[in-house]
Design an enzyme around this catalytic site. Structure first.
Site, PDB file in Angstrom:
ATOM      1  N   HIS A   1      33.378  32.161  39.436  1.00 18.85           N
ATOM      2  CA  HIS A   1      34.451  31.343  38.880  1.00 18.85           C
ATOM      3  C   HIS A   1      33.917  29.955  38.527  1.00 18.85           C
ATOM      4  O   HIS A   1      34.261  28.956  39.149  1.00 18.85           O
ATOM      5  CB  HIS A   1      35.606  31.231  39.871  1.00 18.85           C
ATOM      6  CG  HIS A   1      36.360  32.510  40.037  1.00 18.85           C
ATOM      7  ND1 HIS A   1      37.020  32.838  41.185  1.00 18.85           N
ATOM      8  CD2 HIS A   1      36.535  33.555  39.199  1.00 18.85           C
ATOM      9  CE1 HIS A   1      37.585  34.029  41.042  1.00 18.85           C
ATOM     10  NE2 HIS A   1      37.310  34.472  39.847  1.00 18.85           N
TER      11      HIS A   1
ATOM     12  N   HIS B   1      45.303  36.642  42.924  1.00 20.25           N
ATOM     13  CA  HIS B   1      43.876  36.343  43.015  1.00 20.25           C
ATOM     14  C   HIS B   1      43.089  37.643  42.847  1.00 20.25           C
ATOM     15  O   HIS B   1      43.458  38.687  43.402  1.00 20.25           O
ATOM     16  CB  HIS B   1      43.556  35.707  44.373  1.00 20.25           C
ATOM     17  CG  HIS B   1      42.164  35.171  44.453  1.00 20.25           C
ATOM     18  ND1 HIS B   1      41.086  35.961  44.788  1.00 20.25           N
ATOM     19  CD2 HIS B   1      41.663  33.929  44.222  1.00 20.25           C
ATOM     20  CE1 HIS B   1      39.987  35.229  44.770  1.00 20.25           C
ATOM     21  NE2 HIS B   1      40.309  33.999  44.423  1.00 20.25           N
TER      22      HIS B   1
ATOM     23  N   GLU C   1      40.466  38.786  44.183  1.00 14.72           N
ATOM     24  CA  GLU C   1      40.063  39.428  45.437  1.00 14.72           C
ATOM     25  C   GLU C   1      41.214  40.206  46.063  1.00 14.72           C
ATOM     26  O   GLU C   1      41.017  41.294  46.610  1.00 14.72           O
ATOM     27  CB  GLU C   1      39.540  38.384  46.425  1.00 14.72           C
ATOM     28  CG  GLU C   1      38.993  39.000  47.702  1.00 14.72           C
ATOM     29  CD  GLU C   1      38.512  37.961  48.697  1.00 14.72           C
ATOM     30  OE1 GLU C   1      38.575  38.236  49.907  1.00 14.72           O
ATOM     31  OE2 GLU C   1      38.098  36.865  48.263  1.00 14.72           O
TER      32      GLU C   1
ATOM     33  N   CYS D   1      35.159  33.970  55.004  1.00 17.95           N
ATOM     34  CA  CYS D   1      33.698  34.000  54.998  1.00 17.95           C
ATOM     35  C   CYS D   1      33.110  32.705  55.559  1.00 17.95           C
ATOM     36  O   CYS D   1      33.743  31.645  55.559  1.00 17.95           O
ATOM     37  CB  CYS D   1      33.177  34.281  53.594  1.00 17.95           C
ATOM     38  SG  CYS D   1      33.115  32.861  52.497  1.00 17.95           S
TER      39      CYS D   1
ATOM     40  N   SER E   1      39.475  29.909  44.388  1.00 22.44           N
ATOM     41  CA  SER E   1      40.321  29.688  45.567  1.00 22.44           C
ATOM     42  C   SER E   1      39.651  28.759  46.566  1.00 22.44           C
ATOM     43  O   SER E   1      40.278  27.832  47.093  1.00 22.44           O
ATOM     44  CB  SER E   1      40.642  31.024  46.239  1.00 22.44           C
ATOM     45  OG  SER E   1      41.413  30.839  47.402  1.00 22.44           O
ATOM     46  N   ASN E   2      38.364  28.966  46.839  1.00 19.43           N
ATOM     47  CA  ASN E   2      37.718  28.135  47.864  1.00 19.43           C
ATOM     48  C   ASN E   2      37.627  26.679  47.427  1.00 19.43           C
ATOM     49  O   ASN E   2      37.696  25.770  48.252  1.00 19.43           O
ATOM     50  CB  ASN E   2      36.340  28.711  48.240  1.00 19.43           C
ATOM     51  CG  ASN E   2      35.293  28.484  47.187  1.00 19.43           C
ATOM     52  OD1 ASN E   2      34.648  27.444  47.141  1.00 19.43           O
ATOM     53  ND2 ASN E   2      35.106  29.465  46.306  1.00 19.43           N
TER      54      ASN E   2
END
Length: 317
Positions: A49, A132, A134, A203, A232-233
């Protein structure tokens, strides 16, 4: 303006930051695939991303053509098995095509957990953000109706499962550690017999980057996070900084910086999401240095040494 007239600014640069092992592996897979097979190499979805990385890869001979919108993302997860069958599940017998799975191994681990839990007869409560990729991909690993998405503590209170004593939960890997803990605690409180994953699904890279931002945020007047709005992160890093009481903004490139933001800022925090390369951090520092007398200090919370194996057939390349 001469150097002596430039206002001083201290940069606190968080570490770890930027690329994680999963992103490194995904990019390496594309690079080695083109070395081994030649151009073009087609990527089913954005390899990471980050527009800078995708554009750079495309310019070096990788064909990163990809669909947009829900249908393309669904193919990236929900129809993964069907797509594999189309290209040939064992090397492309049907169409003469080879494929390589560049999914982060930590995400794949969640997929396998979902399959095992559903096979054992449990319904899964999945903590994540609707839409999302994922989340879509994980839901695509199991039959429809076998998983329920929960996004907030309030969602937990609204749940009415058919068999409340036969539940399990999993989480998206790139969530806010603090938010997820609150949702998981509420879930366990309401369903005491729920089965938890053997290890935290969030993670290591997500957790480490959030901890690094927490370490600098209270010493900063502002924090800049380099990352994409669909990462997202990266978005979570902005939220973490803000919860520490600091103004924070998400930018994709140094050119997105509005110098008006830095009025009155004496200490600026900088970090980068897991899909943003270090070159973008240096680009931002260089841009700030055109207007300010810069001193920079890296604040390292932990050193990451994790690396993931490449798919079979690429090791030699």
């Amino acid at each position: 303006m001469t150097d002596t007239q430039r206002p001083a600014i201290e940069l606190l640069i968080a570490a770890p930051r930027g690329f994680c092992a999963g992103v490194d592996r995904a990019i390496q897979i594309v690079e080695l695939a083109i070395q081994k097979h030649g151009a073009p190499v087609y990527v089913r979805h954005e390899i990471v991303h980050n527009k800078f990385v995708v554009d750079l890869a495309a310019g070096e001979g990788r064909d990163l053509r990809r669909g947009t919108g829900p249908s393309a993302r669904r193919r990236a997860g929900r129809v993964l098995r069907a797509w594999r069958a189309q290209v040939g599940a064992r090397g492309g017998e049907d169409r003469g095509l080879d494929y390589l799975d560049a999914t982060c191994p930590l995400v794949s681990k969640v997929h396998r957990q979902a399959e095992r839990l559903v096979a054992s007869g449990r319904h899964i409560l999945f903590v994540g953000h609707a839409g999302h990729p994922e989340v879509i991909g994980t839901f695509g690993q199991v039959p429809a109706g076998q998983m329920t998405l929960i996004e907030t503590v309030e969602d937990v209170a609204k749940l009415n499962p058919a068999d409340p004593d036969n539940l399990a939960f999993l989480t998206q890997t790139t969530l806010s550690v603090d938010d997820t803990r609150a949702i998981v605690d509420a879930t366990i409180a309401r369903f005491p017999t729920i089965v938890a994953p053997k290890a935290d699904d969030i993670c290591y890279a997500t957790s480490n980057r959030q901890n690094a931002v927490k370490a600098i945020a209270q010493s900063c007047d502002m924090v800049l996070v380099i990352g994409a709005p669909n990462s997202s992160n990266s978005v979570r890093l902005v939220e973490v900084a803000e919860r520490e009481g600091t103004s924070a903004k998400l930018i994709q490139r140094a050119t997105d910086l509005d110098f008006a933001w830095l009025a009155g800022v004496g200490t600026l925090g900088i970090t980068a999401g897991a899909s943003a390369p270090e070159i973008l951090v240096r680009e931002l520092v260089d841009r700030i240095a055109t207007r300010f007398d810069v001193t920079e200090r890296e604040v390292e919370m932990t050193r990451e040494t994790i690396a993931f194996k490449l798919p079979r057939g690429l090791e030699a390349a």
